[in-house]
Design an enzyme around this catalytic site. Structure first.
Site, PDB file in Angstrom:
ATOM      1  N   TYR A  32      78.195  71.861 -23.813  1.00 49.17           N
ATOM      2  CA  TYR A  32      77.369  72.831 -23.081  1.00 49.17           C
ATOM      3  C   TYR A  32      75.902  72.635 -23.460  1.00 49.17           C
ATOM      4  O   TYR A  32      75.592  72.513 -24.640  1.00 49.17           O
ATOM      5  CB  TYR A  32      77.786  74.272 -23.421  1.00 49.17           C
ATOM      6  CG  TYR A  32      78.253  75.007 -22.190  1.00 49.17           C
ATOM      7  CD1 TYR A  32      77.404  75.172 -21.099  1.00 49.17           C
ATOM      8  CD2 TYR A  32      79.548  75.510 -22.090  1.00 49.17           C
ATOM      9  CE1 TYR A  32      77.832  75.812 -19.954  1.00 49.17           C
ATOM     10  CE2 TYR A  32      79.982  76.152 -20.939  1.00 49.17           C
ATOM     11  CZ  TYR A  32      79.122  76.301 -19.872  1.00 49.17           C
ATOM     12  OH  TYR A  32      79.542  76.925 -18.737  1.00 49.17           O
TER      13      TYR A  32
ATOM     14  N   THR B 138      70.161  61.718  -3.600  1.00 49.86           N
ATOM     15  CA  THR B 138      71.454  61.614  -4.261  1.00 49.86           C
ATOM     16  C   THR B 138      71.385  60.365  -5.127  1.00 49.86           C
ATOM     17  O   THR B 138      70.538  59.493  -4.915  1.00 49.86           O
ATOM     18  CB  THR B 138      72.605  61.432  -3.259  1.00 49.86           C
ATOM     19  OG1 THR B 138      72.320  60.291  -2.449  1.00 49.86           O
ATOM     20  CG2 THR B 138      72.777  62.647  -2.364  1.00 49.86           C
TER      21      THR B 138
ATOM     22  N   GLU C 198      72.983  74.281 -21.532  1.00 48.24           N
ATOM     23  CA  GLU C 198      72.110  75.021 -20.603  1.00 48.24           C
ATOM     24  C   GLU C 198      70.662  74.964 -21.070  1.00 48.24           C
ATOM     25  O   GLU C 198      70.380  75.147 -22.254  1.00 48.24           O
ATOM     26  CB  GLU C 198      72.564  76.478 -20.512  1.00 48.24           C
ATOM     27  CG  GLU C 198      73.802  76.635 -19.652  1.00 48.24           C
ATOM     28  CD  GLU C 198      74.365  78.042 -19.701  1.00 48.24           C
ATOM     29  OE1 GLU C 198      74.268  78.687 -20.755  1.00 48.24           O
ATOM     30  OE2 GLU C 198      74.921  78.482 -18.682  1.00 48.24           O
TER      31      GLU C 198
ATOM     32  N   LYS D 218      74.610  57.019  -3.378  1.00 50.99           N
ATOM     33  CA  LYS D 218      74.650  56.285  -2.105  1.00 50.99           C
ATOM     34  C   LYS D 218      74.125  54.863  -2.354  1.00 50.99           C
ATOM     35  O   LYS D 218      74.719  54.137  -3.126  1.00 50.99           O
ATOM     36  CB  LYS D 218      73.910  57.060  -1.036  1.00 50.99           C
ATOM     37  CG  LYS D 218      74.610  58.410  -0.745  1.00 50.99           C
ATOM     38  CD  LYS D 218      73.946  59.257   0.296  1.00 50.99           C
ATOM     39  CE  LYS D 218      74.693  60.570   0.466  1.00 50.99           C
ATOM     40  NZ  LYS D 218      73.993  61.522   1.359  1.00 50.99           N
TER      41      LYS D 218
ATOM     42  N   ARG E 231      78.098  60.410  -8.692  1.00 47.97           N
ATOM     43  CA  ARG E 231      77.877  61.420  -7.668  1.00 47.97           C
ATOM     44  C   ARG E 231      76.946  62.491  -8.231  1.00 47.97           C
ATOM     45  O   ARG E 231      77.294  63.154  -9.223  1.00 47.97           O
ATOM     46  CB  ARG E 231      79.238  62.007  -7.296  1.00 47.97           C
ATOM     47  CG  ARG E 231      79.310  62.817  -6.042  1.00 47.97           C
ATOM     48  CD  ARG E 231      80.744  62.905  -5.549  1.00 47.97           C
ATOM     49  NE  ARG E 231      81.152  61.606  -5.033  1.00 47.97           N
ATOM     50  CZ  ARG E 231      80.810  61.128  -3.834  1.00 47.97           C
ATOM     51  NH1 ARG E 231      80.082  61.865  -3.006  1.00 47.97           N
ATOM     52  NH2 ARG E 231      81.204  59.937  -3.454  1.00 47.97           N
TER      53      ARG E 231
ATOM     54  N   ASP F 266      63.620  63.776   1.581  1.00 49.58           N
ATOM     55  CA  ASP F 266      64.996  63.673   1.098  1.00 49.58           C
ATOM     56  C   ASP F 266      65.411  62.219   1.336  1.00 49.58           C
ATOM     57  O   ASP F 266      65.791  61.837   2.429  1.00 49.58           O
ATOM     58  CB  ASP F 266      65.864  64.654   1.902  1.00 49.58           C
ATOM     59  CG  ASP F 266      67.339  64.550   1.555  1.00 49.58           C
ATOM     60  OD1 ASP F 266      67.723  63.629   0.814  1.00 49.58           O
ATOM     61  OD2 ASP F 266      68.109  65.393   2.056  1.00 49.58           O
TER      62      ASP F 266
END
Ligand code: PLP
Length: 403
Positions: A45, A216, A47, A219, A225, A190
């Site tokens: 974790y 992303t 954060e 791609k 991903r 984008d």
């Protein structure tokens, strides 16, 4: 322990190896990227951001995330990067929040002309939180910058958004910047589809021009991903960070961030540049071959093109997609400029070569693929004959687990 899922992974491995993958948004990540994704980093974790975490024990993941950020900045020539977005959609959500208040106005491409769902679709959060207005492509399926300027002057948007999911030509980002400056609005890009081409220097880069660039990483960039957000503006960078966490997301996926770091390193090599050059070459060779065969093709200046299957074969995009699956070729139905059919049918197919080129598809293969598709969609060769050709070709390529 879980034979059910294990067997299905083997089944999917076989599917990926047997077939020709022509979905323009897909790719095969390297073993190194996949190993990081499956690593023990998933247990942590973290954060917050490097050196500003809500939990202890983050000294190692801090280093990993800092490396990922530094490599993203180096690869794209950006001052700031946020590597925590779980997906391209999450990256866009955070970018919108950083750029304008809720209810702000965005001018983006007509969705049926190649915009993404997060560019204002009624089924996406985007259209509910912001006011989207749209610019169309011209009759030839190209961006009409004069018309974008005209609509921008009428609509006075807060943001003009460029970067698409099914646009086969180069985008003139300098032109978009000039329009934004002229009307006095922000510019967002984008680059989800073309990030690999931009990293390789094979498409002009928006990063120095746009207020925020999102992408992303899975791609053309060939990573895990996920999403990435870039900016050169320190005040915007702060807003982006708080929009990603704590506003939209909780703990970051440090295993995916490690894989992103590896992806950025891979993309910064001569072999990646050579790969992207082959993708472009294969895509153009296939698109041009269709044209020679009398099939209506958009042609291509990047990694994808559109085919008008309705005019060429008398079947719609949905039917063509299903028919090609019978011979282990994966594509997707897509609207074409001025499409007369609805989005669940469409008149077109979208075809891209980022994935197949990773496996070793050559220019000759790309040309043969046009023939196989044409033969099968025109019913001039049998399923057996076409599928045999597909399997002969893919068995000469690298296997998905060896990449
Ligand atoms: C694929 C894509 C996205 C979204 O990516 P996800 O990771 O699937 O959320 C956003 N924008 C564009 C232009 C895309 O093509």
């Amino acid at each position: 322990m879980d034979k059910e899922i294990f067997d299905l992974i083997l089944e999917e491995t076989s599917r990926q190896n047997r077939g020709i993958e022509l979905i323009a948004s897909e790719n095969y990540a390297s073993k190194e990227v996949r190993e990081a994704c499956g690593s023990i980093l998933t247990n942590k974790y973290a954060e917050g951001y490097p050196a500003r975490r809500y939990y202890g024990g983050c000294e190692v993941v801090d280093k990993i995330e800092s490396i990922a950020i530094a490599r993203a900045c180096e690869l794209f020539g950006s001052k700031f990067a946020n590597v925590q977005s779980h997906s391209g959609s999450q990256a866009n959500a955070a970018a919108y929040r950083a750029l304008m208040p809720e209810g702000g106005k965005v001018l983006s491409l007509v969705l049926n002309d190649g915009g993404h769902l997060t560019h204002g679709s009624p089924v996406s959060f985007s259209s509910h939180l912001y006011n989207f207005v749209h610019y169309p492509l011209d009759v030839e399926g190209r961006l009409d910058y004069e018309n974008i300027l005209k609509i921008a002057l009428e609509e006075k948007p807060d943001v003009i958004l460029a970067g698409y999911s099914a646009y086969p030509y180069e985008i003139d980002f300098k032109r978009i910047r000039e329009i934004c400056d002229y009307v006095g609005c922000k510019m967002m890009v984008d680059m989800a589809h073309i990030a690999g081409l931009i990293a390789a220097g094979l498409h002009n880069s928006p990063v120095a021009l746009a207020d925020i660039t999102t992408t992303t990483t899975h791609k053309t960039l060939r990573g895990p991903r996920g999403g990435l957000i870039l900016t050169n503006d320190e005040a915007l960078a702060k807003k982006i960070n708080s929009a990603v966490f704590p506003y939209y997301q909780g703990g970051p996926l440090e295993h995916i961030i490690a894989a992103k770091a590896i992806c950025f390193k891979e993309a910064n090599t001569d072999s990646f540049k050579a790969y992207m050059a082959s993708v472009k070459e294969n895509t153009k060779a296939c698109a041009d071959e269709f044209e020679k065969l009398g099939v209506k093709s958009s042609g291509s200046e990047n990694h994808l093109f559109l085919l008008n299957v309705l005019d060429s074969f008398g079947i719609n995009g949905k039917e063509a997609q299903a028919k090609l699956e019978e011979i282990d070729i994966t594509t997707n139905k897509n609207m074409i400029p001025g499409d007369t059919l609805p989005p669940n049918k469409t008149s077109g197919l979208r075809i891209g070569f980022a994935a197949s080129t990773t496996r070793g598809c050559t220019k000759e293969d790309a040309i043969e693929i046009a023939h196989i598709i044409c033969d099968y969609l025109s019913n001039s060769k049998s399923q057996e004959e076409c599928v045999a050709k597909v399997h002969t070709m893919t068995s000469s390529w690298k296997a998905t687990e060896e990449i």
